[in-house]
Scaffold this motif. Sequence first.
Motif, short mmCIF file in Angstrom:
data_model
loop_
_atom_site.label_atom_id
_atom_site.label_comp_id
_atom_site.label_asym_id
_atom_site.label_seq_id
_atom_site.Cartn_x
_atom_site.Cartn_y
_atom_site.Cartn_z
N GLU A 1 19.22 34.58 44.79
CA GLU A 1 19.51 33.95 45.81
C GLU A 1 19.12 35.19 47.01
O GLU A 1 18.67 34.61 47.93
CB GLU A 1 21.03 33.73 45.75
N ASN A 2 19.29 36.34 46.74
CA ASN A 2 19.24 37.07 47.60
C ASN A 2 17.49 37.36 47.91
O ASN A 2 17.16 37.47 49.02
CB ASN A 2 19.53 38.76 47.18
N ALA A 3 16.57 37.36 46.75
CA ALA A 3 15.20 37.36 47.12
C ALA A 3 14.95 35.99 47.85
O ALA A 3 14.06 36.18 48.71
CB ALA A 3 14.75 37.07 45.43
N MET A 4 15.56 34.70 47.47
CA MET A 4 15.05 33.60 48.11
C MET A 4 15.56 33.81 49.80
O MET A 4 14.80 33.50 50.81
CB MET A 4 15.91 32.46 47.57
N ASN A 5 16.71 34.32 49.87
CA ASN A 5 16.98 34.69 51.35
C ASN A 5 16.14 35.43 52.12
O ASN A 5 15.84 35.59 53.27
CB ASN A 5 18.56 35.22 51.46
N LEU A 6 15.70 36.66 51.39
CA LEU A 6 14.51 37.52 51.91
C LEU A 6 13.38 36.81 52.41
O LEU A 6 12.79 37.10 53.36
CB LEU A 6 14.58 38.69 50.99
N ILE A 7 12.83 36.01 51.36
CA ILE A 7 11.63 35.06 51.74
C ILE A 7 11.86 34.20 53.04
O ILE A 7 11.12 34.34 53.80
CB ILE A 7 11.50 34.37 50.68
N ALA A 8 13.14 33.53 52.86
CA ALA A 8 13.24 32.60 54.20
C ALA A 8 13.37 33.33 55.30
O ALA A 8 12.96 32.93 56.39
CB ALA A 8 14.78 32.05 53.74
N GLY A 9 14.13 34.42 55.46
CA GLY A 9 14.24 35.53 56.69
C GLY A 9 13.04 35.81 57.35
O GLY A 9 12.62 35.88 58.41
N LYS A 10 11.98 36.42 56.25
CA LYS A 10 10.69 36.91 56.56
C LYS A 10 9.96 35.67 57.11
O LYS A 10 8.99 35.98 58.13
CB LYS A 10 10.08 37.58 55.37
N LEU A 11 9.93 34.54 56.37
CA LEU A 11 9.02 33.48 56.99
C LEU A 11 9.46 32.99 58.31
O LEU A 11 8.79 32.69 59.30
CB LEU A 11 9.18 32.42 55.97
N ALA A 12 10.84 33.21 58.54
CA ALA A 12 11.56 32.53 59.82
C ALA A 12 11.08 33.49 60.95
O ALA A 12 10.59 33.29 62.24
CB ALA A 12 12.86 32.65 60.01
N SER A 13 10.82 34.90 60.60
CA SER A 13 10.33 36.01 61.46
C SER A 13 9.01 35.88 61.85
O SER A 13 8.61 36.33 63.01
CB SER A 13 10.55 37.40 60.95
N ARG A 14 8.21 35.31 60.99
CA ARG A 14 6.94 34.83 61.29
C ARG A 14 6.57 33.74 62.22
O ARG A 14 5.62 33.26 62.36
CB ARG A 14 5.98 34.50 60.13
#
Length: 411
Positions: A268-281
């Motif tokens: 879940e932590n990895a998926m949250n990181l991916i989501a946050g990084k995509l949102a930052s883009r």
Amino acid sequence: MYCVQAIASGIYWVGGTDKRLERFENMFPLPNGVAYNSYLIMDDKTALMDTVDAAISAQFLENIEFVLEGRPLDYLVVNHMEPDHCANIEELLRRYPEMKLVGNKKTFQFMEQFYTFSEPDRYIIVKEGDELPLGSRTLRFFMTPFVHWPEVMFSYEVSESILFSADAFGCFGSLSGNIFSDQTDFEGVYLEESRRYYSNIVGKYGPQVQTALKKLGKVDIKMICPLHGPVWRDNLDYIVGKYRQWSSYQPEKQGVVLVYASMYGNTENAMNLIAGKLASRGVKDIRMYDVSKTHPSYIIADAWKFSHLVFGSPTYNLGLYHGMQALLHEMASLNLQNRKVSLVGNYTWANAAIDEMTDILQSMKKIEFVGEPFVIHSAIKPEQMTDLDQLVEDIYASLTAETAEAAGSAV
């Protein structure tokens, strides 16, 4: 007490709603219940278009009796033999001894499988293009097999251009007085449930839906009367367009759906990181689901809507976490295709999740893998962030390319 509404001169909605039912087909959650539609045509001859589920039989039979006002019921047209629409056939045969049953050859095969009666003298077997005169109105029949059962047919009332469309163009959700789509906030109340209904109930049969749409394209249709959900008498191009897109397996929007299984929070932590990084883009329309918390029908509906999917799962018992395995198998069985997919796998001593996810996804049509699978050994380490950032960049680049291509096609 009867509850009926006129949908046209001499044609009445005599269905009902079940707000108490928790699961459709004992499988799909119904937070807002479901509607069961049936329609009664009053002419020189009377014709009932399908019946309803046993849960609302009493209301349904009272509605019919009220509209008939002592007249006989001449025909029951069975467009679809699924039990939520045919549960009252035996009772109607008892109440109306002169009533004829109208269906195709497969209809009556299924009817005699579900019920104990066999009354071929009361059967009217119709084929493609056959017509049934009622007086000033005429019903014309179109065979639409596998939308979504093999016996399904549509009935078209010629004089007023009304299509009785069986389960097509239907949706989850009960009706609250307003039976017409233009009387409701359809996009706010019913669109998501229409997509969830289509993708999970009809979605497997996209080619058959396309065939039916092509057939209907030659017919002037002014009203669509489905067996679930609101009746369409305005802006028919809207719902037909949705069906055309859904049945072609083309995503409606560019966006990312992240779906994960996580036992202790590391995946879940990895998926949250991916989501946050995509949102930052600047990526919008990001959805995230835990397969252990969310019913798969909601995840599948969003997979039908959006262009990019990210699946993350740990290995479990030397295989794939069972919630993720069940979801992916269901997506494959529903014929989902034409999506961009990225993978995240987690393991402590046996790496199986990515291989099993890959195998299932490769069995599906037109699945394009984006980026290298991101592998976690129990928990993400700082030195892995470069690889994670690269996966995010690959997803972002794919989204950007898709958006630019779509914009170019629209010019």
